[in-house]
Design a protein around this motif. Structure first.
Motif, mmCIF file in Angstrom:
data_model
loop_
_atom_site.group_PDB
_atom_site.id
_atom_site.type_symbol
_atom_site.label_atom_id
_atom_site.label_comp_id
_atom_site.label_asym_id
_atom_site.label_seq_id
_atom_site.Cartn_x
_atom_site.Cartn_y
_atom_site.Cartn_z
ATOM 1 N N ASP A 1 0.896 -1.245 -0.032
ATOM 2 C CA ASP A 1 -0.101 -0.143 0.003
ATOM 3 C C ASP A 1 0.787 1.278 -0.014
ATOM 4 O O ASP A 1 0.529 2.238 -0.663
ATOM 5 N N THR B 1 1.178 4.188 -2.885
ATOM 6 C CA THR B 1 0.784 5.507 -2.612
ATOM 7 C C THR B 1 2.074 6.261 -3.196
ATOM 8 O O THR B 1 1.774 7.457 -3.813
ATOM 9 N N GLU C 1 1.936 6.132 -7.326
ATOM 10 C CA GLU C 1 0.845 6.919 -7.967
ATOM 11 C C GLU C 1 0.921 8.203 -8.672
ATOM 12 O O GLU C 1 0.479 8.460 -9.550
ATOM 13 N N ARG D 1 -3.649 -1.743 -6.787
ATOM 14 C CA ARG D 1 -3.724 -1.056 -5.834
ATOM 15 C C ARG D 1 -4.053 0.283 -6.160
ATOM 16 O O ARG D 1 -5.035 1.070 -5.747
ATOM 17 N N ARG E 1 -7.716 0.168 -7.871
ATOM 18 C CA ARG E 1 -8.556 0.108 -6.800
ATOM 19 C C ARG E 1 -8.867 1.332 -6.067
ATOM 20 O O ARG E 1 -10.049 1.969 -6.043
ATOM 21 N N ARG E 2 -8.032 2.356 -5.926
ATOM 22 C CA ARG E 2 -8.057 3.621 -5.303
ATOM 23 C C ARG E 2 -8.675 4.584 -6.235
ATOM 24 O O ARG E 2 -9.469 5.280 -5.861
ATOM 25 N N ALA F 1 -12.095 6.492 -5.631
ATOM 26 C CA ALA F 1 -12.246 7.913 -5.620
ATOM 27 C C ALA F 1 -13.119 8.432 -6.541
ATOM 28 O O ALA F 1 -13.659 9.515 -6.358
ATOM 29 N N ALA G 1 -16.327 0.742 -1.751
ATOM 30 C CA ALA G 1 -15.184 -0.157 -1.639
ATOM 31 C C ALA G 1 -15.801 -1.530 -1.189
ATOM 32 O O ALA G 1 -15.088 -2.542 -1.594
#
Length: 358
Positions: A269, A273, A276, A301, A304-305, A309, A314
């Motif tokens: 994760d 971050t 991205e 990941r 998915r975020r 958003a 979720a």
């Protein structure tokens, strides 16, 4: 002569969590602008007087009346005065069984007999979304959130044990939802770290033994033995079958898998971050070529975020959805848009991945 080993184990587990909460409380208190500069810091006041200043934190225990939560309540009641922490309790009446209100009243009386204050009983209405177990869980956590906010509690303690963790891992494995699902329950979760689970390293029998030697009455929820519920079948049929086939130690191994999986998932994760920001163009759109160069676990990941958003719920966004979106990057053949929950649409346009409500 010291306490029974089971009692000593539950008290030690709770004491560690309370120390963590005190440390966090001290940091918060020290950062407040109203503290006069000539006063000693909160930590030194704690050492000299045995009390937390300016005001001790309140910790609530969520208690159903079962062995796990009653053991937790007893340990909190014993340890909190020694650390200058206020301790209270909450029981949630789901209204799913005849006499549930009577049971809730009995739990309130038991918690007060332990010396906990404040103690609340909260009645909830359980819906149907996600099935009976998920709906009851959602209603319960919503009630606990409200109780914690009303009383200004620093934390709510939950009585989940190592056995519960093993069951959660197996349920996650059955869903095939990836490493995050295998990581089970976190020791600290919720908004601001509200929920704490001191017993994740202790087995269910230790909690029950602690209640027995302290002569604490416990309530055995008949739903826990009802084969209509998935977790109940897993507890009474699935795990015993695994232990018979693989030998003792399955529960411990599954709990260890949860810890290792959580560490791995947290690391991935964090990587996602950081990555991205490097895969978006000047307008904020995701660039497919840069996404393709990332490891699949990191790329998915990010996808998915991005979907969440854009408005995808979720809880309704499953691995198969993300795999379909991922194929827009890794298996591009001019295919059409992918429909996601929440009326979100993902499509590839000009080398960019566009995810928005359509």
């Amino acid at each position: 002569m010291g306490p029974h080993p089971a009692v000593a184990a539950i008290r030690l587990a709770v004491r560690r969590v309370l120390h963590d909460l005190l440390t966090e409380h001290h940091r918060t208190t020290a950062a407040l602008p109203h503290a006069p500069s000539h006063e000693p810091p909160p930590s030194s006041r704690l050492r000299s007087s045995g009390a937390v200043s300016p005001s001790p934190p309140l910790v609530l225990v969520a208690c159903s009346g079962g062995a796990d939560s009653m053991a937790l309540a007893s340990a909190l009641a014993f340890e909190s005065p020694k650390l200058g922490i206020r301790a209270g309790g909450v029981t949630v009446d789901h209204g799913l069984q005849p006499g549930s209100d009577v049971r809730a009243t009995e739990v309130v009386l038991r918690l007060r007999e332990l010396g906990l204050d404040p103690v609340d009983s909260v009645a909830v209405t359980v819906g149907r979304a996600g099935g009976p177990e998920a709906a009851a869980r959602d209603a319960r956590y919503a009630a606990l959130d409200i109780a914690a906010e009303r009383h200004g509690a620093a934390a709510v303690l939950l009585g989940h044990t190592r056995d519960d963790q093993a069951e959660t891992v197996l349920l996650g494995l059955a869903r095939g939802s990836g490493i995050r699902s295998l990581s089970g329950m976190a020791a600290v979760s919720g908004a601001g770290g509200r929920y704490r689970r001191p017993f994740l390293e202790l087995d269910r029998q230790t909690a029950r033994k602690a209640c027995m030697v302290q002569s604490l009455p416990v309530w055995d929820d008949p739903h826990n033995a009802d084969p209509a519920y998935t977790r109940s079948r897993l507890r009474h049929e699935g795990l015993p079958a695994l232990e018979k086939a693989l030998g003792k130690g399955v529960v411990e191994a599954l709990a260890r898998t949860a810890r290792l999986s959580r560490d791995d998932a947290d690391a991935l994760d964090s990587w996602a971050t950081q990555a991205e920001a490097t895969v978006r163009d000047s307008t904020g759109l995701l660039e497919c070529a840069k996404l393709y160069a990332l490891p699949p676990a990191v790329r998915r990941r990010i996808l998915r975020r991005a979907a969440i958003a854009a408005g995808a719920p979720a809880g309704s966004l499953f691995a198969r959805h993300i795999e379909e979106v991922d194929r827009l990057i890794t298996g591009w053949r001019g295919q059409g848009a992918i429909n996601l929950p929440g009326k979100v649409v993902a499509r590839r346009q000009g080398g960019r991945l566009v995810i928005r409500q359509g």
